[in-house]
Design an enzyme around this catalytic site. Structure first.
Site: not given
Ligand code: KIV
Length: 265
Positions: A46-47, A85, A114, A116, A183
């Site tokens: 999602d960057s 993501d 993925k 978070e 991270e």
């Protein structure tokens, strides 16, 4: 052609002390080159909200955005494991998470998703993995919660937070997670988490002891608006793009990347 990298492969790589190399990609051309240079895990991160769309965080990214980019990336990946993501607010409960994960896999052709978070995501991770969805967790600095964290900063320097991270990763592993991204975590803590886990850790700003490393492509080729401390411009020294990606692959494999300058203590 080499054999497809799977979640089993990356677990075996950890067991054999072979470093796992991961890099983001958002389009077909880069995905083809990155796959060709031997990157093991290609992340449709999602960057993309920051490096492709120009936002100042990943918060505006939607499931449709990830699918759009994953559709371009996945067919080019002949060897790499394709990770996608789950974006902000797309996994607020197990049912929402699994239906969005299904879209990333069925429409975007991702092999693993993925998300978070630690403890708060245990039910979701358990639900997805029980239904055959491979999951990578992401802890430490979790960019989707930047507004809650109060900025992009190192996580885990305080004893209580570090303790919580250890209990989070062990619980995520028990819930069925296949890997964990760490991270912006201090090197000693990342080393401890890596040692305690059977599943691989993939670090970004978390030191050389992690089982693998991941970078954002635009950081690696030196075109991000703000170069993070944990990255390096592999395009320097007259390399072209495939050579820069190969230099990154080699540097992760021989543990010369990241250097101490690219770590947090
Ligand atoms: O979205 C992304 O690129 C990521 C990496 C920073 C791990 O999550």
């Amino acid at each position: 052609m080499s054999k497809r990298v799977t979640v089993k492969t990356i677990r075996e790589m950890k067991a054999n002390a072979e470093k796992i190399v991961s890099l983001t990609a958002y389009d077909a051309s880069f995905a083809r080159v990155i796959d060709g240079q031997g990157v093991d895990v290609i992340l449709v991160g999602d960057s993309l909200g920051m490096v492709m769309q120009g936002h100042d965080s990943t918060v505006p990214v939607t499931v449709d955005d990830i699918i759009y980019h994953a559709k371009s990336v996945a067919p080019q990946c002949k060897r790499a494991l394709v990770m996608a993501d789950l974006p902000f607010m797309s996994y607020t409960n197990p049912n929402q998470a699994i239906s969005n994960a299904a879209r990333l896999m069925q429409e975007g052709h991702a092999h693993i998703v993925k998300l978070e978070g630690g403890e708060a995501q245990l039910d979701t991770v358990r639900h997805m993995t029980r239904h055959g969805v491979p999951v990578c967790a992401h802890i430490g600095l979790t960019p989707q919660t930047v507004h809650k964290l109060g900025g992009y900063r190192v996580q885990g320097r305080e004893g209580q937070v570090a303790k919580q991270m250890l209990s989070d990763v062990l619980a995520l592993q028990d819930a069925g997670a296949d890997a964990v991204v760490l991270e912006c975590v201090p090197v000693d803590l990342a080393a401890e988490l890596t040692k305690e886990l059977e599943i691989p850790t993939i670090g970004i700003g978390a030191g050389r002891s992690c089982d693998g490393q991941v970078l954002v492509l635009q950081d690696l080729i030196g075109i991000s608006s703000l170069a993070p401390k944990f990255s390096a411009n592999f395009l320097s020294g007259g390399r072209n793009i495939p050579e820069a990606i190969k230099a990154y692959v080699d540097a992760v494999r021989d543990a010369s990347f990241p250097s101490d300058d690219q770590c947090f203590f």
